[in-house]
Design a protein around this motif. Structure first.
Motif, short mmCIF file in Angstrom:
data_model
loop_
_atom_site.label_atom_id
_atom_site.label_comp_id
_atom_site.label_asym_id
_atom_site.label_seq_id
_atom_site.Cartn_x
_atom_site.Cartn_y
_atom_site.Cartn_z
N THR A 1 24.15 -12.07 -21.85
CA THR A 1 23.25 -12.08 -23.01
C THR A 1 23.17 -10.70 -23.64
OG1 THR A 1 21.92 -13.84 -22.01
CG2 THR A 1 20.88 -12.54 -23.76
N ARG A 2 22.96 -9.68 -22.84
CA ARG A 2 22.81 -8.33 -23.36
C ARG A 2 24.10 -7.84 -24.02
NH1 ARG A 2 22.07 -4.70 -19.54
NH2 ARG A 2 21.08 -3.21 -20.94
N THR A 3 25.24 -8.23 -23.45
CA THR A 3 26.52 -7.86 -24.04
C THR A 3 26.68 -8.49 -25.42
OG1 THR A 3 27.52 -7.70 -21.84
CG2 THR A 3 29.01 -7.88 -23.72
N LEU A 4 26.44 -9.79 -25.50
CA LEU A 4 26.61 -10.51 -26.77
C LEU A 4 25.63 -10.01 -27.83
CD1 LEU A 4 27.12 -14.17 -25.49
CD2 LEU A 4 28.86 -12.56 -26.29
N GLU A 5 24.39 -9.77 -27.43
CA GLU A 5 23.40 -9.31 -28.40
C GLU A 5 23.70 -7.89 -28.86
OE1 GLU A 5 21.04 -11.01 -29.93
OE2 GLU A 5 21.50 -12.85 -28.82
N THR A 6 24.26 -7.07 -27.99
CA THR A 6 24.68 -5.71 -28.38
C THR A 6 25.71 -5.78 -29.50
OG1 THR A 6 24.22 -4.76 -26.20
CG2 THR A 6 25.81 -3.60 -27.58
N ILE A 7 26.71 -6.64 -29.33
CA ILE A 7 27.77 -6.77 -30.33
C ILE A 7 27.24 -7.39 -31.62
CG2 ILE A 7 29.88 -8.06 -30.87
CD1 ILE A 7 30.53 -5.77 -29.12
N ALA A 8 26.51 -8.52 -31.50
CA ALA A 8 26.06 -9.25 -32.69
C ALA A 8 25.05 -8.45 -33.50
CB ALA A 8 25.48 -10.60 -32.29
N SER A 9 24.15 -7.75 -32.82
CA SER A 9 23.11 -7.02 -33.54
C SER A 9 23.68 -5.83 -34.30
CB SER A 9 22.02 -6.55 -32.57
OG SER A 9 22.56 -5.65 -31.61
N ALA A 10 24.85 -5.35 -33.89
CA ALA A 10 25.49 -4.22 -34.58
C ALA A 10 26.42 -4.67 -35.70
CB ALA A 10 26.27 -3.37 -33.58
N ASN A 11 26.61 -6.00 -35.81
CA ASN A 11 27.60 -6.51 -36.77
C ASN A 11 27.07 -7.70 -37.57
OD1 ASN A 11 30.28 -4.97 -36.07
ND2 ASN A 11 29.36 -5.53 -34.10
N ASN A 12 25.75 -7.64 -37.88
CA ASN A 12 25.12 -8.66 -38.72
C ASN A 12 25.35 -10.07 -38.21
OD1 ASN A 12 24.07 -6.78 -40.67
ND2 ASN A 12 26.15 -6.57 -41.47
N GLY A 13 25.30 -10.24 -36.89
CA GLY A 13 25.42 -11.56 -36.30
C GLY A 13 26.84 -12.01 -36.02
N ARG A 14 27.82 -11.20 -36.40
CA ARG A 14 29.22 -11.54 -36.14
C ARG A 14 29.66 -10.93 -34.81
NH1 ARG A 14 31.91 -15.35 -38.60
NH2 ARG A 14 33.86 -14.16 -38.64
N PHE A 15 30.70 -11.53 -34.24
CA PHE A 15 31.26 -11.02 -33.00
C PHE A 15 32.56 -10.28 -33.31
CE2 PHE A 15 28.82 -14.81 -31.88
CZ PHE A 15 27.95 -14.28 -30.93
#
Length: 342
Positions: free
Chosen positions: A257-271
């Protein structure tokens, strides 16, 4: 927001000391994050709650046998060293017992000199930095000398060290297991795939934060310890496709969860593909951008993990679920039972 808001009574006998013989025989509590409604299940039936087109995201980190027992070269005093984070090729951040005996320049021998270390510095919260010397391959030496770093609340010895690894663990570097994934077997993962559910992997090496209690009164004053993560281009592409096609992204564990949210929150919800260090701290009030649901174990009172779960499902819903879990004698923590928040 006070840390005490995340406290609950947990009888010590509910802390699981040993893993079940069959990984997927764990109990599963299914929690509706919107209504707080609860169902009681068995983990092997989890596919009934997944839909074709969903994606499970697993953390493929592998736990190092990172607990080493050695002696000081000059005095013969016994020293315990727990590897936490690789800084450079042969330099590691560690926890040491007793730390007061280890100064900069202290030399320690492990396995009659098979592995040697010298203290080169200190780190936050009383840690030590060591430079190791050895012959051959470091991880092979570690396999020979090291022990699994089981959490301090587990008092029993582990007969099979692979039971503290997920069946898909492949990237060595963790000081602790991503325990939500311990319930999966290869058989169950194949059932997931056969249902048309995608499986994606990320990596987050669990570090010092796992061993640090929340020692402040206010949640917002707590600082997370940074941990290393990796997300591949293939995983990022798959997750974007799942999201675009209306599938749900369900993380397995707080580390995923923390990994995915780190990426998404830095890229406007994109991975996107990426790697680096994350100290993201998720607690109620956080707006999730990456996941729709989560599989997780039952966590310590007043821990950052129960705060993360409460951010997803609501503090009152989660504390009510934990109260019921205690009443129903669910097994807690690393070798305990699981919860699906959906």
């Amino acid at each position: 927001m006070k840390v005490d808001l995340f406290d609950f009574h947990l009888p010590e006998e509910l802390i699981a000391q040993v893993p079940l013989q069959n990984r997927m025989d764990s109990r599963l509590m299914v929690l509706d994050k919107k209504t707080g409604a609860i169902k009681h299940e068995v983990f092997k039936n989890i596919t009934e709650y997944l839909r074709e087109g969903d994606c499970l995201v697993l953390n493929d980190t592998r736990v190092l046998p990172a607990r080493l027992f050695g002696v000081k070269k000059d005095t013969g005093a016994k020293i315990e060293v727990l590897l936490l984070k690789q800084l450079e090729e042969d330099q590691w951040e560690t926890l040491v017992k007793p730390a007061k005996r280890v100064k900069i320049g202290t030399e320690i021998d492990f396995g009659d000199g098979l592995l040697k270390a010298v203290c080169t510095g200190t780190s936050d919260h009383g840690g030590r930095v060591f430079k190791f010397t050895y012959k051959g391959i470091f991880y092979e030496v570690l396999d020979q000398l090291g022990e699994m770093p089981l959490p301090p609340y587990i008092k029993e010895q582990l007969d099979d060290r692979e039971r503290y690894q997920t069946v898909y663990a492949r990237e060595p570097g963790s000081a602790a297991a991503p325990t939500a994934g311990l319930h999966f077997t290869e058989e169950l993962l194949n059932e997931v795939r056969e249902k048309g559910v995608h499986i994606a992997f990320v990596t987050l090496h669990v570090g010092l934060g796992t061993f640090r209690p929340v020692s402040v009164d206010d949640v917002q004053d707590h600082e997370m310890h940074a941990e290393f993560y990796m997300v591949s281009e293939g995983t990022a592409r798959l997750l974007n496709e799942v999201r675009n096609n209306g599938g749900r992204i369900i993380s397995v564990g707080t580390t995923s969860t923390r990994t995915l949210e780190t990426i998404a929150s830095a890229n406007n919800g994109r991975f996107v593909e990426g790697s680096g260090w994350t100290d993201i701290f998720i607690y109620p009030g956080y707006e999730f951008m990456a996941i729709d649901g989560m599989i997780t174990n039952f966590h310590l009172p007043k821990s950052t993990l129960i705060m993360l779960v409460s951010a997803l499902a609501g503090r009152e819903n989660v504390l009510n679920a934990y109260h019921i879990a205690v009443e129903q004698r669910y097994r807690f923590f690393s070798f305990g039972d699981a919860m699906l928040i959906i």
